[in-house]
Motif scaffolding. Sequence first.
Motif, PDB file in Angstrom:
ATOM      1  N   ASN A 111       0.847  -1.194   0.000  1.00 15.73           N
ATOM      2  CA  ASN A 111       0.000   0.000   0.000  1.00 15.73           C
ATOM      3  C   ASN A 111       0.885   1.249   0.000  1.00 15.73           C
ATOM      4  O   ASN A 111       0.738   2.144   0.811  1.00 15.73           O
ATOM      5  N   TYR A 112       1.780   1.253  -0.974  1.00  9.91           N
ATOM      6  CA  TYR A 112       2.778   2.321  -1.090  1.00  9.91           C
ATOM      7  C   TYR A 112       2.548   3.131  -2.361  1.00  9.91           C
ATOM      8  O   TYR A 112       2.250   2.587  -3.429  1.00  9.91           O
ATOM      9  N   GLY A 113       2.721   4.440  -2.242  1.00  7.90           N
ATOM     10  CA  GLY A 113       2.748   5.340  -3.389  1.00  7.90           C
ATOM     11  C   GLY A 113       3.718   6.459  -3.084  1.00  7.90           C
ATOM     12  O   GLY A 113       3.731   6.982  -1.963  1.00  7.90           O
ATOM     13  N   GLY A 114       4.536   6.823  -4.042  1.00 10.45           N
ATOM     14  CA  GLY A 114       5.540   7.855  -3.805  1.00 10.45           C
ATOM     15  C   GLY A 114       4.937   9.188  -3.424  1.00 10.45           C
ATOM     16  O   GLY A 114       5.413   9.865  -2.505  1.00 10.45           O
ATOM     17  N   ARG A 115       3.879   9.600  -4.110  1.00 13.81           N
ATOM     18  CA  ARG A 115       3.247  10.879  -3.784  1.00 13.81           C
ATOM     19  C   ARG A 115       2.608  10.822  -2.392  1.00 13.81           C
ATOM     20  O   ARG A 115       2.687  11.788  -1.618  1.00 13.81           O
ATOM     21  N   ASP A 116       1.965   9.712  -2.095  1.00 11.83           N
ATOM     22  CA  ASP A 116       1.360   9.540  -0.770  1.00 11.83           C
ATOM     23  C   ASP A 116       2.428   9.601   0.313  1.00 11.83           C
ATOM     24  O   ASP A 116       2.231  10.235   1.363  1.00 11.83           O
ATOM     25  N   GLU A 117       3.566   8.968   0.064  1.00 10.06           N
ATOM     26  CA  GLU A 117       4.652   8.982   1.037  1.00 10.06           C
ATOM     27  C   GLU A 117       5.156  10.406   1.280  1.00 10.06           C
ATOM     28  O   GLU A 117       5.351  10.815   2.437  1.00 10.06           O
ATOM     29  N   VAL A 118       5.367  11.160   0.204  1.00  6.12           N
ATOM     30  CA  VAL A 118       5.843  12.534   0.355  1.00  6.12           C
ATOM     31  C   VAL A 118       4.803  13.386   1.077  1.00  6.12           C
ATOM     32  O   VAL A 118       5.147  14.229   1.920  1.00  6.12           O
ATOM     33  N   ALA A 119       3.528  13.176   0.779  1.00  3.46           N
ATOM     34  CA  ALA A 119       2.472  13.935   1.452  1.00  3.46           C
ATOM     35  C   ALA A 119       2.445  13.633   2.943  1.00  3.46           C
ATOM     36  O   ALA A 119       2.328  14.547   3.776  1.00  3.46           O
ATOM     37  N   ARG A 120       2.571  12.355   3.303  1.00  8.94           N
ATOM     38  CA  ARG A 120       2.581  11.984   4.723  1.00  8.94           C
ATOM     39  C   ARG A 120       3.822  12.546   5.421  1.00  8.94           C
ATOM     40  O   ARG A 120       3.761  12.997   6.569  1.00  8.94           O
ATOM     41  N   ALA A 121       4.955  12.500   4.725  1.00 10.45           N
ATOM     42  CA  ALA A 121       6.193  13.034   5.300  1.00 10.45           C
ATOM     43  C   ALA A 121       6.080  14.544   5.512  1.00 10.45           C
ATOM     44  O   ALA A 121       6.498  15.078   6.547  1.00 10.45           O
ATOM     45  N   THR A 122       5.516  15.224   4.524  1.00 12.02           N
ATOM     46  CA  THR A 122       5.356  16.674   4.638  1.00 12.02           C
ATOM     47  C   THR A 122       4.438  17.039   5.795  1.00 12.02           C
ATOM     48  O   THR A 122       4.676  18.024   6.516  1.00 12.02           O
ATOM     49  N   LYS A 123       3.400  16.253   5.994  1.00 13.04           N
ATOM     50  CA  LYS A 123       2.489  16.507   7.111  1.00 13.04           C
ATOM     51  C   LYS A 123       3.223  16.391   8.445  1.00 13.04           C
ATOM     52  O   LYS A 123       3.066  17.247   9.332  1.00 13.04           O
ATOM     53  N   ARG A 124       4.041  15.333   8.587  1.00 18.05           N
ATOM     54  CA  ARG A 124       4.789  15.165   9.846  1.00 18.05           C
ATOM     55  C   ARG A 124       5.797  16.294  10.038  1.00 18.05           C
ATOM     56  O   ARG A 124       6.003  16.780  11.154  1.00 18.05           O
ATOM     57  N   LEU A 125       6.436  16.712   8.948  1.00 19.29           N
ATOM     58  CA  LEU A 125       7.382  17.824   9.023  1.00 19.29           C
ATOM     59  C   LEU A 125       6.650  19.099   9.460  1.00 19.29           C
ATOM     60  O   LEU A 125       7.134  19.839  10.331  1.00 19.29           O
ATOM     61  N   ALA A 126       5.482  19.349   8.866  1.00 24.61           N
ATOM     62  CA  ALA A 126       4.711  20.550   9.213  1.00 24.61           C
ATOM     63  C   ALA A 126       4.282  20.530  10.675  1.00 24.61           C
ATOM     64  O   ALA A 126       4.273  21.574  11.346  1.00 24.61           O
ATOM     65  N   GLU A 127       3.949  19.347  11.179  1.00 26.54           N
ATOM     66  CA  GLU A 127       3.578  19.235  12.599  1.00 26.54           C
ATOM     67  C   GLU A 127       4.751  19.585  13.500  1.00 26.54           C
ATOM     68  O   GLU A 127       4.568  20.241  14.539  1.00 26.54           O
ATOM     69  N   ASP A 128       5.966  19.171  13.104  1.00 30.06           N
ATOM     70  CA  ASP A 128       7.143  19.509  13.908  1.00 30.06           C
ATOM     71  C   ASP A 128       7.434  21.001  13.862  1.00 30.06           C
ATOM     72  O   ASP A 128       7.858  21.596  14.858  1.00 30.06           O
ATOM     73  N   VAL A 129       7.220  21.625  12.698  1.00 30.30           N
ATOM     74  CA  VAL A 129       7.400  23.078  12.601  1.00 30.30           C
ATOM     75  C   VAL A 129       6.375  23.783  13.482  1.00 30.30           C
ATOM     76  O   VAL A 129       6.713  24.706  14.244  1.00 30.30           O
ATOM     77  N   ALA A 130       5.132  23.366  13.412  1.00 32.21           N
ATOM     78  CA  ALA A 130       4.072  24.000  14.193  1.00 32.21           C
ATOM     79  C   ALA A 130       4.310  23.856  15.695  1.00 32.21           C
ATOM     80  O   ALA A 130       3.974  24.757  16.481  1.00 32.21           O
ATOM     81  N   ALA A 131       4.916  22.722  16.093  1.00 35.79           N
ATOM     82  CA  ALA A 131       5.166  22.476  17.515  1.00 35.79           C
ATOM     83  C   ALA A 131       6.463  23.111  17.998  1.00 35.79           C
ATOM     84  O   ALA A 131       6.799  23.020  19.186  1.00 35.79           O
ATOM     85  N   GLY A 132       7.197  23.738  17.089  1.00 33.00           N
ATOM     86  CA  GLY A 132       8.444  24.386  17.475  1.00 33.00           C
ATOM     87  C   GLY A 132       9.637  23.460  17.550  1.00 33.00           C
ATOM     88  O   GLY A 132      10.710  23.868  17.997  1.00 33.00           O
ATOM     89  N   ARG A 133       9.469  22.234  17.105  1.00 32.00           N
ATOM     90  CA  ARG A 133      10.586  21.277  17.135  1.00 32.00           C
ATOM     91  C   ARG A 133      11.530  21.453  15.952  1.00 32.00           C
ATOM     92  O   ARG A 133      12.634  20.921  15.941  1.00 32.00           O
ATOM     93  N   LEU A 134      11.083  22.181  14.942  1.00 32.42           N
ATOM     94  CA  LEU A 134      11.875  22.400  13.729  1.00 32.42           C
ATOM     95  C   LEU A 134      11.632  23.818  13.243  1.00 32.42           C
ATOM     96  O   LEU A 134      10.491  24.270  13.155  1.00 32.42           O
ATOM     97  N   LYS A 135      12.712  24.515  12.939  1.00 36.89           N
ATOM     98  CA  LYS A 135      12.593  25.879  12.433  1.00 36.89           C
ATOM     99  C   LYS A 135      12.410  25.858  10.913  1.00 36.89           C
ATOM    100  O   LYS A 135      13.138  25.141  10.217  1.00 36.89           O
ATOM    101  N   PRO A 136      11.481  26.659  10.382  1.00 37.98           N
ATOM    102  CA  PRO A 136      11.256  26.672   8.935  1.00 37.98           C
ATOM    103  C   PRO A 136      12.522  26.955   8.138  1.00 37.98           C
ATOM    104  O   PRO A 136      12.731  26.378   7.067  1.00 37.98           O
ATOM    105  N   GLU A 137      13.378  27.850   8.651  1.00 35.12           N
ATOM    106  CA  GLU A 137      14.592  28.192   7.912  1.00 35.12           C
ATOM    107  C   GLU A 137      15.592  27.042   7.860  1.00 35.12           C
ATOM    108  O   GLU A 137      16.548  27.076   7.081  1.00 35.12           O
ATOM    109  N   ASN A 138      15.381  26.026   8.677  1.00 36.33           N
ATOM    110  CA  ASN A 138      16.278  24.868   8.680  1.00 36.33           C
ATOM    111  C   ASN A 138      15.799  23.741   7.765  1.00 36.33           C
ATOM    112  O   ASN A 138      16.455  22.709   7.661  1.00 36.33           O
ATOM    113  N   VAL A 139      14.663  23.949   7.103  1.00 34.45           N
ATOM    114  CA  VAL A 139      14.127  22.928   6.206  1.00 34.45           C
ATOM    115  C   VAL A 139      14.812  23.036   4.850  1.00 34.45           C
ATOM    116  O   VAL A 139      14.785  24.094   4.215  1.00 34.45           O
ATOM    117  N   ASP A 140      15.437  21.954   4.424  1.00 31.17           N
ATOM    118  CA  ASP A 140      16.078  21.905   3.109  1.00 31.17           C
ATOM    119  C   ASP A 140      15.925  20.500   2.551  1.00 31.17           C
ATOM    120  O   ASP A 140      15.182  19.682   3.093  1.00 31.17           O
TER     121      ASP A 140
END
Length: 241
Positions: free
Chosen positions: A137-166
């Motif tokens: 049950n894998y799809g590359g776009r789905d994987e990137v979307a799920r990863a982006t969601k987790r990344l956004a949650e870390d940014v929102a929670a202050g665990r990751l600074k937006p300027e550090n995203v590369d």
Amino acid sequence: MGKTSKPDGGPRHVAIIMDGNGRWAQARGRPRLFGHHAGARRVREIVETCPDVGVDYLTIFAFSTENWKRTQAEVAGLMSLFRRYIFKEMQDFVRQNVRVRFIGDRVKLDAKLRNLMDEAEALTAHCTGTNLTIALNYGGRDEVARATKRLAEDVAAGRLKPENVDEETLPRYLDTYVLPDPDLVIRTSGEARISNFLLWQSAYAEYEFIDTLWPDFTSEEFTRLVGAYGGRERRFGAVPA
């Protein structure tokens, strides 16, 4: 995780789009699931060949997020096949020192299958030989979307600074975060497309599109393709000296 080829020029990580099971069966006047069962048996041969050809990581595309569009009977048969395959092969994986991982969205899979997947991963966690990753049950776009969601949650929670995203940040959120990028992607059955498989990870992979249907794909052909990879010039965007 970047460039991964071995110092001897061989691929460290090979990914395979296992295509052609249904056509293989239909050419023999058999139902499509007959081909899927034949394809599952072929996986064992390729896994056993990996140590002989120096491949440390093998990733296989077993079921995509788009495959739910197939008939209900075929999907149900595939899910049953996955359950039986994992249950049957688990002890052999341990004996062969094969570490098993699964990538993909498990939420839509039934509880029994998810439990078997968890058990296989736990049972083989100590294995140090071939790393077998099964995309289910894998799809590359789905994987990137799920990863982006987790990344956004870390940014929102202050665990990751937006300027550090590369471009080095997102891979840490992908399903494959513990794996090197594939060096070589093989697709069987004559189709020349990647079908939403490892989109981010395969940016610099070499590709082989071959006519062989997956149930006919032998260890000899696998060995030939792995050997041919060593003759390719890998520049990663640079100009040769």
